[in-house]
Design a protein around this motif. Structure first.
Motif, PDB file in Angstrom:
ATOM      1  N   PRO A   3       1.476  -1.476  -0.107  1.00  0.00           N
ATOM      2  CA  PRO A   3       0.024   0.027   0.058  1.00  0.00           C
ATOM      3  C   PRO A   3       1.079   1.444  -0.006  1.00  0.00           C
ATOM      4  N   ASN A   4       0.614   2.417  -1.028  1.00  0.00           N
ATOM      5  CA  ASN A   4       1.043   3.781  -0.675  1.00  0.00           C
ATOM      6  C   ASN A   4       0.308   4.729  -0.108  1.00  0.00           C
ATOM      7  N   LEU A   5       1.055   4.927   0.980  1.00  0.00           N
ATOM      8  CA  LEU A   5       0.396   5.396   2.360  1.00  0.00           C
ATOM      9  C   LEU A   5      -0.023   6.924   1.846  1.00  0.00           C
ATOM     10  N   GLY A   6       1.237   7.851   1.131  1.00  0.00           N
ATOM     11  CA  GLY A   6       1.009   9.374   0.808  1.00  0.00           C
ATOM     12  C   GLY A   6      -0.416   9.484  -0.271  1.00  0.00           C
ATOM     13  N   LYS A   7      -0.286   8.592  -0.678  1.00  0.00           N
ATOM     14  CA  LYS A   7      -1.648   8.552  -1.024  1.00  0.00           C
ATOM     15  C   LYS A   7      -2.868   8.318  -0.810  1.00  0.00           C
ATOM     16  N   ARG A   8      -3.266   7.254  -0.419  1.00  0.00           N
ATOM     17  CA  ARG A   8      -3.855   7.135   0.806  1.00  0.00           C
ATOM     18  C   ARG A   8      -3.887   8.253   1.809  1.00  0.00           C
ATOM     19  N   ALA A   9      -3.108   8.381   2.166  1.00  0.00           N
ATOM     20  CA  ALA A   9      -3.144  10.271   3.348  1.00  0.00           C
ATOM     21  C   ALA A   9      -3.711  11.239   2.736  1.00  0.00           C
TER      22      ALA A   9
ATOM     23  N   LEU B 125      -7.809  10.153   2.217  1.00  0.00           N
ATOM     24  CA  LEU B 125      -8.186  10.520   3.292  1.00  0.00           C
ATOM     25  C   LEU B 125      -8.031  12.096   3.997  1.00  0.00           C
ATOM     26  N   GLY B 126      -7.034  13.042   3.642  1.00  0.00           N
ATOM     27  CA  GLY B 126      -6.903  13.963   3.650  1.00  0.00           C
ATOM     28  C   GLY B 126      -8.210  14.550   3.321  1.00  0.00           C
ATOM     29  N   ALA B 127      -8.208  15.113   1.941  1.00  0.00           N
ATOM     30  CA  ALA B 127      -9.186  15.545   1.034  1.00  0.00           C
ATOM     31  C   ALA B 127     -10.099  15.262   1.864  1.00  0.00           C
ATOM     32  N   VAL B 128     -10.489  13.690   2.025  1.00  0.00           N
ATOM     33  CA  VAL B 128     -12.362  13.798   2.331  1.00  0.00           C
ATOM     34  C   VAL B 128     -11.872  14.362   3.803  1.00  0.00           C
ATOM     35  N   THR B 129     -10.924  14.300   4.557  1.00  0.00           N
ATOM     36  CA  THR B 129     -11.883  14.718   6.178  1.00  0.00           C
ATOM     37  C   THR B 129     -12.195  16.905   5.696  1.00  0.00           C
ATOM     38  N   LEU B 130     -11.258  17.306   4.683  1.00  0.00           N
ATOM     39  CA  LEU B 130     -11.653  18.899   4.899  1.00  0.00           C
ATOM     40  C   LEU B 130     -12.752  18.663   4.064  1.00  0.00           C
TER      41      LEU B 130
ATOM     42  N   LEU C 189      -9.372  11.376  12.732  1.00  0.00           N
ATOM     43  CA  LEU C 189      -8.863  10.330  13.966  1.00  0.00           C
ATOM     44  C   LEU C 189      -9.511   8.925  13.259  1.00  0.00           C
ATOM     45  N   LEU C 190     -11.222   9.095  12.458  1.00  0.00           N
ATOM     46  CA  LEU C 190     -11.125   7.993  11.960  1.00  0.00           C
ATOM     47  C   LEU C 190     -10.467   7.733  10.575  1.00  0.00           C
ATOM     48  N   MET C 191     -10.198   9.028   9.882  1.00  0.00           N
ATOM     49  CA  MET C 191      -9.308   8.794   8.497  1.00  0.00           C
ATOM     50  C   MET C 191      -7.992   8.232   9.257  1.00  0.00           C
ATOM     51  N   GLY C 192      -7.514   8.141  10.784  1.00  0.00           N
ATOM     52  CA  GLY C 192      -6.148   8.064  10.509  1.00  0.00           C
ATOM     53  C   GLY C 192      -6.378   6.318  10.822  1.00  0.00           C
ATOM     54  N   LEU C 193      -7.013   5.941  11.231  1.00  0.00           N
ATOM     55  CA  LEU C 193      -7.129   4.612  12.323  1.00  0.00           C
ATOM     56  C   LEU C 193      -7.509   4.242  10.613  1.00  0.00           C
ATOM     57  N   GLN C 194      -7.757   4.385   9.276  1.00  0.00           N
ATOM     58  CA  GLN C 194      -8.308   3.647   8.612  1.00  0.00           C
ATOM     59  C   GLN C 194      -7.197   3.272   7.710  1.00  0.00           C
ATOM     60  N   LEU C 195      -6.549   4.273   7.357  1.00  0.00           N
ATOM     61  CA  LEU C 195      -4.944   4.968   6.712  1.00  0.00           C
ATOM     62  C   LEU C 195      -4.274   3.518   8.004  1.00  0.00           C
ATOM     63  N   TRP C 196      -4.391   3.538   8.636  1.00  0.00           N
ATOM     64  CA  TRP C 196      -3.415   2.922   9.851  1.00  0.00           C
ATOM     65  C   TRP C 196      -3.572   1.428   9.626  1.00  0.00           C
TER      66      TRP C 196
END
Length: 184
Positions: A18-24, A27-32, A67-74
């Motif tokens: 998995p590519n952490l950067g692409k996913r982050a 998920l960051g865009a979704v959070t914003l 926090l939810l997106m961070g959990l999903q990312l992890w």
């Protein structure tokens, strides 16, 4: 024939992680976006009401979503590789989040294809025997059932959120499959 492991072994010739950067970024865009969707109506309500304390809700809600997106990312990134391909077959995750993988020899695979759902493009592996992957636990059965509904199979690996390009992944699959199963 098939076997399972807690993680996909990394000793095969082609491994996709998995590519952490692409996913982050996603998920960051979704959070914003969620923050903006909440902030705009609250801002309008405050301008009409005059109670600025309501605006304090926005950072709390955004923190909750972060926090939810961070959990999903992890969960998505901590389970090791998502796909490994070699001359004898492939390893693929049985769950989209944490570890657990299944080994499928080329003879046990009916078809490999790409399928898109929303922003996610997945490599889908359909085994010849529909019982492949049974007995892997209740959470895996639940995840597999949802994947079956969306992608037509319970065995999927991300193509566009991997550390390898979609073209590179499919080129490796086609090359190693060598006509022993349908690809495409």
């Amino acid at each position: 024939m098939t076997r399972t492991a807690k993680r996909i072994p990394e000793d095969l010739p082609f491994v996709a992680r998995p590519n952490l950067g692409k996913r982050a970024l996603l998920l960051g865009a979704v959070t914003l976006l969620v923050g903006l969707v909440i902030a705009c109506p609250l801002g309008l309500a405050v301008s009409a009401d005059g109670d600025a304390a309501v605006l304090l809700v926005i950072p709390v809600i955004m923190l909750f979503f972060a926090l939810l997106m961070g959990l999903q990312l992890w969960l998505v990134s901590s389970g090791g590789p998502v796909l490994a391909v070699g001359p004898d077959g492939l390893w693929i995750k049985t769950r989209p989040t944490r570890g657990q993988a299944i080994w499928l020899p080329w003879a046990a695979i009916d078809r490999i294809y790409l399928r898109r759902w929303s922003l996610e493009k997945m490599v889908c592996v359909k085994p010849r025997d529909p019982r492949a992957g049974t007995g892997l636990g209740a959470f895996t059965a639940l995840d597999s059932g949802l994947q079956q509904a969306f992608f037509g199979t319970g065995f999927t690996a991300t193509a566009n959120f991997a550390d390898r390009s979609e073209e590179e992944i499919m080129r490796a699959v086609v090359g190693y499959a060598a006509g022993r199963c349908r690809v495409g």
